[in-house]
Design an enzyme around this catalytic site. Structure first.
Site, short mmCIF file in Angstrom:
data_model
loop_
_atom_site.label_atom_id
_atom_site.label_comp_id
_atom_site.label_asym_id
_atom_site.label_seq_id
_atom_site.Cartn_x
_atom_site.Cartn_y
_atom_site.Cartn_z
N SER A 67 17.34 -21.99 -33.14
CA SER A 67 16.94 -21.49 -31.82
C SER A 67 16.55 -22.58 -30.83
CB SER A 67 15.80 -20.48 -31.96
OG SER A 67 16.27 -19.27 -32.48
N LYS A 70 18.33 -22.43 -27.60
CA LYS A 70 17.90 -21.64 -26.45
C LYS A 70 17.28 -22.50 -25.35
CE LYS A 70 17.19 -17.36 -29.07
NZ LYS A 70 17.07 -17.74 -30.49
N SER A 127 11.88 -15.93 -28.25
CA SER A 127 13.08 -16.46 -28.89
C SER A 127 14.11 -15.37 -29.14
CB SER A 127 12.73 -17.17 -30.21
OG SER A 127 13.79 -17.99 -30.63
#
Length: 389
Positions: A67, A70, A127
């Site tokens: 993640s 992101k 997230s």
């Protein structure tokens, strides 16, 4: 013509701070211990202002970023907001693909519309894979097209060991990044979009009556930490990009492939503690600050102000500030016409014989050519000047 000086061009107050700092810390900090052992697959500590890499291991190797991906998704969104291409008040439609995105979620619903400001928080704080896909589709039309944008932005930032296949960080064979590249991305987020950066320090976000915490444990443990992003998959391990600011110095740390949520927090704390304790960033010169007034030949003015186009700062071990010296190397002869921004020399900042920073010295103003009689007179004077010098 070389002029050598020990920061005589710095404002007196800053010069005083240099020597106060040096006298207090020189004896204690000149001996820098070895960096701590860090239980991570790869890591890096970078100064956010100077880009100086203080310590690193396997920082250019490619690993799954999970993640941490992101960060690029939010970076592109922040850029679109800054350019005015989209607005935080935009209502973004939620597709079936976004709604069904596996993994961590913001819990948006198919067929609804969500404020873009909420999706930004859903990406950074919660997230949310679903929020990331929704934003990717809204900005680029599809997640695949958005991934192409991600790779273009990565190239512009110099992220040479990164390639993105999606907006979420879900596993894909051709989806990878490096600790150094992620530090570059964090630096860009901090420097280019400071008006959006506060979101990265928010500890909670509630959407659809579901309150979720930011997974960055350092936000609760260290008041100087104000970002950025966590990540985890089985392939990537536990990852964290963190940033902290203390006494005017901002650091970025990246740890990849640690063994647990607690481990990624602890290893990041080790890096921050070491770098803040044993290194210091000195802001030396402002952009456009006058470093010297140089003689001009055949111009409507006979003096030229020169300086740096960009601000100059350096990151060095504590205690070395007292050893800093600057060498200003200007062209021997400067003749009009002169354009603002034209280069006329180099400024080097040194510790003993080692150059620690270097930048071109430019004209801070334009100077037109003098009239014919003045040019003739200056040509004669310059002839004798060259003979003497």
């Amino acid at each position: 013509m070389i002029r050598k000086f020990v920061f005589r061009s710095l404002p007196f107050r800053l010069l005083l701070l240099f020597f106060c700092f040096s006298s207090l810390s020189a004896q204690a900090a000149k001996i820098t211990p070895a960096p701590p052992q860090v239980a991570a697959r790869a890591y890096i500590v970078m100064d956010a202002d100077t880009g100086k890499v203080i310590m690193a291991s396997r920082e250019n190797e490619r690993f799954p970023p999970a993640s941490l991906t992101k960060m690029m998704t939010s970076y592109i969104l922040e850029g679109e907001l800054t350019k005015g291409n989209v607005s935080k008040s935009d209502l973004v439609p939620v597709s079936v693909k976004a709604w069904r995105a596996p993994g961590s979620r913001m819990f948006i619903q198919e067929g609804t519309q969500v404020l873009l400001s909420d999706l930004l928080k859903g990406i950074i704080i919660q997230s949310g894979n679903d929020a990331s896909v929704a934003v990717a589709e809204y900005i680029a039309g599809s997640e695949a097209a958005f991934a192409d944008m991600m790779n273009q932005h990565a190239a512009l930032l110099g992220m040479q060991n990164s390639h993105f296949m999606n907006a979420t960080g879900l596993p894909s064979e051709e989806h990878y990044s490096s600790a150094y590249d992620l530090a570059l991305l964090a630096q860009a987020i901090i420097q280019k979009y400071p008006e959006q950066y506060g979101v990265y320090s928010e500890k909670y976000f509630t959407y659809n009556k579901i309150r979720q915490p930011n997974r960055n444990k350092l936000l609760w443990r260290d008041d100087s930490v104000d970002g950025l992003k966590t990540g985890h998959t089985d392939a990537a391990g536990y990852c964290l990009v963190a940033s902290a600011k203390r006494d005017g110095m901002r650091l970025i740390t990246v740890v990849m492939g640690t063994s647990s949520e607690e481990a990624r927090a602890q290893e990041s704390q080790k890096l921050l503690a070491y770098a803040f304790r044993y290194f210091r960033t000195h802001k030396l010169y402002d952009a456009g600050q006058v470093l010297e007034t140089a003689k001009v030949w055949a111009g409507q003015q006979n003096q030229l102000k020169v300086g740096l186009e960009n601000a100059m700062a350096i990151t060095i071990p504590r205690g070395e500030g007292e050893q800093l010296q600057a060498v200003l190397d200007l062209d021997k002869v400067i003749k009009a016409p002169i354009e603002k921004g034209q280069r006329f020399g180099t400024l080097k900042v040194m510790i003993e014989d080692k150059v620690v920073a270097e930048a071109p010295v430019i004209a801070l103003e334009s100077i037109a050519e003098a009239g014919l009689l003045q040019r003739i007179w200056d040509a004669i004077a310059l002839f004798f000047y060259n003979l003497i010098n």
